[in-house]
Scaffold this motif. Structure first.
Motif, PDB file in Angstrom:
ATOM      1  N   SER A 250      -9.122  -9.198   8.689  1.00 43.09           N
ATOM      2  CA  SER A 250      -7.895  -8.845   7.803  1.00 43.09           C
ATOM      3  C   SER A 250      -8.488  -7.457   7.400  1.00 43.09           C
ATOM      4  O   SER A 250      -9.513  -6.976   7.352  1.00 43.09           O
ATOM      5  CB  SER A 250      -7.867  -9.913   6.783  1.00 43.09           C
ATOM      6  N   PRO A 251      -7.367  -6.777   6.715  1.00 43.06           N
ATOM      7  CA  PRO A 251      -7.325  -5.380   6.252  1.00 43.06           C
ATOM      8  C   PRO A 251      -8.310  -5.476   5.094  1.00 43.06           C
ATOM      9  O   PRO A 251      -8.571  -6.473   4.408  1.00 43.06           O
ATOM     10  CB  PRO A 251      -5.983  -5.111   5.860  1.00 43.06           C
ATOM     11  N   VAL A 252      -9.211  -4.269   4.976  1.00 40.96           N
ATOM     12  CA  VAL A 252      -9.998  -4.087   3.640  1.00 40.96           C
ATOM     13  C   VAL A 252      -9.193  -3.449   2.794  1.00 40.96           C
ATOM     14  O   VAL A 252      -8.143  -2.502   2.818  1.00 40.96           O
ATOM     15  CB  VAL A 252     -10.951  -3.019   3.971  1.00 40.96           C
ATOM     16  N   TYR A 253      -8.818  -4.033   1.371  1.00 42.38           N
ATOM     17  CA  TYR A 253      -8.045  -3.827   0.561  1.00 42.38           C
ATOM     18  C   TYR A 253      -8.653  -2.779  -0.507  1.00 42.38           C
ATOM     19  O   TYR A 253      -9.787  -3.211  -1.017  1.00 42.38           O
ATOM     20  CB  TYR A 253      -7.506  -4.747  -0.296  1.00 42.38           C
ATOM     21  N   VAL A 254      -8.341  -1.469  -0.576  1.00 39.18           N
ATOM     22  CA  VAL A 254      -8.718  -0.524  -1.416  1.00 39.18           C
ATOM     23  C   VAL A 254      -7.737  -0.204  -2.447  1.00 39.18           C
ATOM     24  O   VAL A 254      -6.664   0.345  -2.324  1.00 39.18           O
ATOM     25  CB  VAL A 254      -8.926   0.699  -0.716  1.00 39.18           C
ATOM     26  N   PRO A 255      -8.138  -0.391  -3.857  1.00 37.93           N
ATOM     27  CA  PRO A 255      -7.275  -0.193  -5.014  1.00 37.93           C
ATOM     28  C   PRO A 255      -6.968   1.308  -4.815  1.00 37.93           C
ATOM     29  O   PRO A 255      -7.235   2.198  -4.345  1.00 37.93           O
ATOM     30  CB  PRO A 255      -8.198   0.033  -6.036  1.00 37.93           C
ATOM     31  N   ALA A 256      -5.443   1.389  -5.116  1.00 37.75           N
ATOM     32  CA  ALA A 256      -4.728   2.767  -5.119  1.00 37.75           C
ATOM     33  C   ALA A 256      -4.985   3.583  -6.283  1.00 37.75           C
ATOM     34  O   ALA A 256      -5.114   3.150  -7.471  1.00 37.75           O
ATOM     35  CB  ALA A 256      -3.289   2.564  -5.304  1.00 37.75           C
ATOM     36  N   ALA A 257      -5.398   4.992  -5.907  1.00 39.52           N
ATOM     37  CA  ALA A 257      -5.496   5.825  -7.091  1.00 39.52           C
ATOM     38  C   ALA A 257      -4.308   6.643  -7.412  1.00 39.52           C
ATOM     39  O   ALA A 257      -3.965   6.683  -8.613  1.00 39.52           O
ATOM     40  CB  ALA A 257      -6.627   7.008  -6.902  1.00 39.52           C
ATOM     41  N   LEU A 258      -3.495   6.858  -6.486  1.00 35.13           N
ATOM     42  CA  LEU A 258      -2.232   7.462  -6.874  1.00 35.13           C
ATOM     43  C   LEU A 258      -1.672   7.419  -5.515  1.00 35.13           C
ATOM     44  O   LEU A 258      -1.990   7.423  -4.293  1.00 35.13           O
ATOM     45  CB  LEU A 258      -2.250   8.881  -7.467  1.00 35.13           C
ATOM     46  N   THR A 259      -0.177   7.800  -5.479  1.00 31.65           N
ATOM     47  CA  THR A 259       0.562   7.897  -4.078  1.00 31.65           C
ATOM     48  C   THR A 259       1.407   9.174  -4.217  1.00 31.65           C
ATOM     49  O   THR A 259       1.780   9.714  -5.115  1.00 31.65           O
ATOM     50  CB  THR A 259       1.719   6.708  -4.052  1.00 31.65           C
ATOM     51  N   ALA A 260       1.260   9.729  -2.964  1.00 25.76           N
ATOM     52  CA  ALA A 260       2.212  10.985  -2.648  1.00 25.76           C
ATOM     53  C   ALA A 260       2.947  10.761  -1.474  1.00 25.76           C
ATOM     54  O   ALA A 260       3.024  10.115  -0.487  1.00 25.76           O
ATOM     55  CB  ALA A 260       1.001  12.291  -2.430  1.00 25.76           C
ATOM     56  N   GLY A 261       4.093  11.453  -1.645  1.00 21.89           N
ATOM     57  CA  GLY A 261       5.307  11.419  -0.666  1.00 21.89           C
ATOM     58  C   GLY A 261       5.138  12.415   0.496  1.00 21.89           C
ATOM     59  O   GLY A 261       5.961  12.360   1.408  1.00 21.89           O
ATOM     60  N   ASN A 262       4.157  13.118   0.659  1.00 21.36           N
ATOM     61  CA  ASN A 262       3.986  14.261   1.683  1.00 21.36           C
ATOM     62  C   ASN A 262       2.619  14.176   2.279  1.00 21.36           C
ATOM     63  O   ASN A 262       1.751  14.151   1.554  1.00 21.36           O
ATOM     64  CB  ASN A 262       4.430  15.638   1.049  1.00 21.36           C
ATOM     65  N   GLY A 263       2.499  14.343   3.618  1.00 17.03           N
ATOM     66  CA  GLY A 263       1.120  14.153   4.095  1.00 17.03           C
ATOM     67  C   GLY A 263       0.225  15.326   3.549  1.00 17.03           C
ATOM     68  O   GLY A 263      -0.865  15.008   3.345  1.00 17.03           O
ATOM     69  N   GLU A 264       0.656  16.405   3.605  1.00 13.80           N
ATOM     70  CA  GLU A 264       0.033  17.399   3.012  1.00 13.80           C
ATOM     71  C   GLU A 264      -0.604  17.498   1.656  1.00 13.80           C
ATOM     72  O   GLU A 264      -1.666  17.670   1.324  1.00 13.80           O
ATOM     73  CB  GLU A 264       0.625  18.919   3.290  1.00 13.80           C
ATOM     74  N   ALA A 265       0.185  16.718   0.856  1.00 16.19           N
ATOM     75  CA  ALA A 265      -0.253  16.423  -0.462  1.00 16.19           C
ATOM     76  C   ALA A 265      -1.153  15.438  -0.823  1.00 16.19           C
ATOM     77  O   ALA A 265      -1.991  15.507  -1.279  1.00 16.19           O
ATOM     78  CB  ALA A 265       1.005  15.981  -1.393  1.00 16.19           C
ATOM     79  N   VAL A 266      -1.092  14.356   0.278  1.00 18.04           N
ATOM     80  CA  VAL A 266      -2.194  13.592   0.105  1.00 18.04           C
ATOM     81  C   VAL A 266      -3.582  14.169   0.764  1.00 18.04           C
ATOM     82  O   VAL A 266      -4.479  13.728   0.003  1.00 18.04           O
ATOM     83  CB  VAL A 266      -1.862  12.474   1.154  1.00 18.04           C
TER      84      VAL A 266
END
Length: 295
Positions: free
Chosen positions: A210-226
């Motif tokens: 199964s996938p490994v779950y990693v808690p989210a720090a934050l989310t961004a809508g652009n790959g370069e921003a990530v």
């Protein structure tokens, strides 16, 4: 029909439909809306049919107009191809409109564009960056570079290679939060997530059910921003390898669990319309893309 249809009138009709109206098409072409209106009126009078129904806010193409539009595109395409043939022996020239994802432009195209400009100084590139799939006609693009599986369509395409996924983090982040020894240890860290597509955030590993779950720090809508957020030590994330190749080489990022991610590489493809397939400027651009992408 006592006179030949004017190429400019046909081009006006195509532009109005593609741009969604007289005002926008006039703005793009740098002419007045009344000039375009006269072109359509002239066509309607010559063909003795109504092509467009106009309202104050929109246009609606009639069935007769739709049929004429198909033929108009074909005529214009053949005209451009004939002009291209007539200039054989000369250097490829003219405007070429390219649509590509932001990371691909920044990390693949931009570093190599000087060499393309030296080789083909008479080709004028117009590059529009978007991470979403676009309609080539609606976006006024001659060629679109896309990552991943292609949708079924009538568009032509050229494979440009494949890009693998890599899970990375900054050394400073790992020094502060701990270097994971197994994929399961990632649960103690945080992930910088992509707003879209969501599936990029799922981390599957070889030999894990199964996938490994990693808690989210934050989310961004652009790959370069990530990428920038990960570089600044805000968490881990997975990227296409071309996005972070230089960061890994320079030590700004480190790869976690090389060759253990269970994620199929992404295909890189250049899509283009049949109408543009005869243009030499498109042909040399596609050849060049293949040379820098490994395709």
């Amino acid at each position: 029909m006592h006179e030949l249809l004017r190429m400019g009138d046909l081009a006006a009709l195509v532009g109005i439909v593609d741009d969604g109206g007289f005002a926008e098409s006039a703005r793009r072409k740098g002419v007045s809306a009344s000039t375009l209106s006269r072109s359509v009126t002239r066509l309607e009078e010559q063909l003795q049919v109504t092509l467009l129904r106009r309202t104050t806010r929109s246009i609606e193409i009639t069935p007769e107009g739709a049929a004429v539009l198909v033929e108009a595109r074909e005529i214009l395409d053949r005209s451009e191809t004939l002009q291209d043939i007539a200039t054989i022996g000369q250097k490829p020239a003219g405007l070429l409109r390219v649509n590509a994802p932001v990371p691909y432009v920044l990390h693949v195209l931009a570093p190599h564009l000087p060499q393309f400009r030296l080789a083909y100084p008479d080709i004028q590139l117009s590059i529009d960056m978007t991470d979403s799939l676009v309609d080539l006609i609606g976006s006024h693009a001659d060629v679109a570079i896309r990552l991943g599986r292609l949708p079924d369509s009538q568009m032509l395409y050229r494979p440009l290679g494949r890009t693998a996924w890599k899970l990375v983090a900054s050394p400073s982040y790992l020094d502060l939060h701990g270097w994971p020894e197994t994929p399961a240890d990632l649960e103690q860290l945080e992930q910088v997530r992509f707003a879209i597509p969501e599936h990029i955030n799922t981390l599957r590993f070889m030999n894990y059910d199964s996938p490994v779950y990693v808690p989210a720090a934050l989310t961004a809508g652009n790959g370069e921003a990530v990428r920038q957020l990960v570089l600044n030590g805000l968490g881990i994330a997975r990227f296409s390898d071309f996005m972070i190749a230089e960061d890994l080489s320079a030590g700004r990022l480190v790869e976690l669990f090389p060759n253990q991610l269970d994620a199929d590489p992404l295909d890189i493809s250049a899509l283009y319309l049949t109408r543009a397939s005869g243009l030499r400027r498109l042909s040399v651009f596609l050849d060049w893309l293949g040379s820098i992408s490994g395709g």
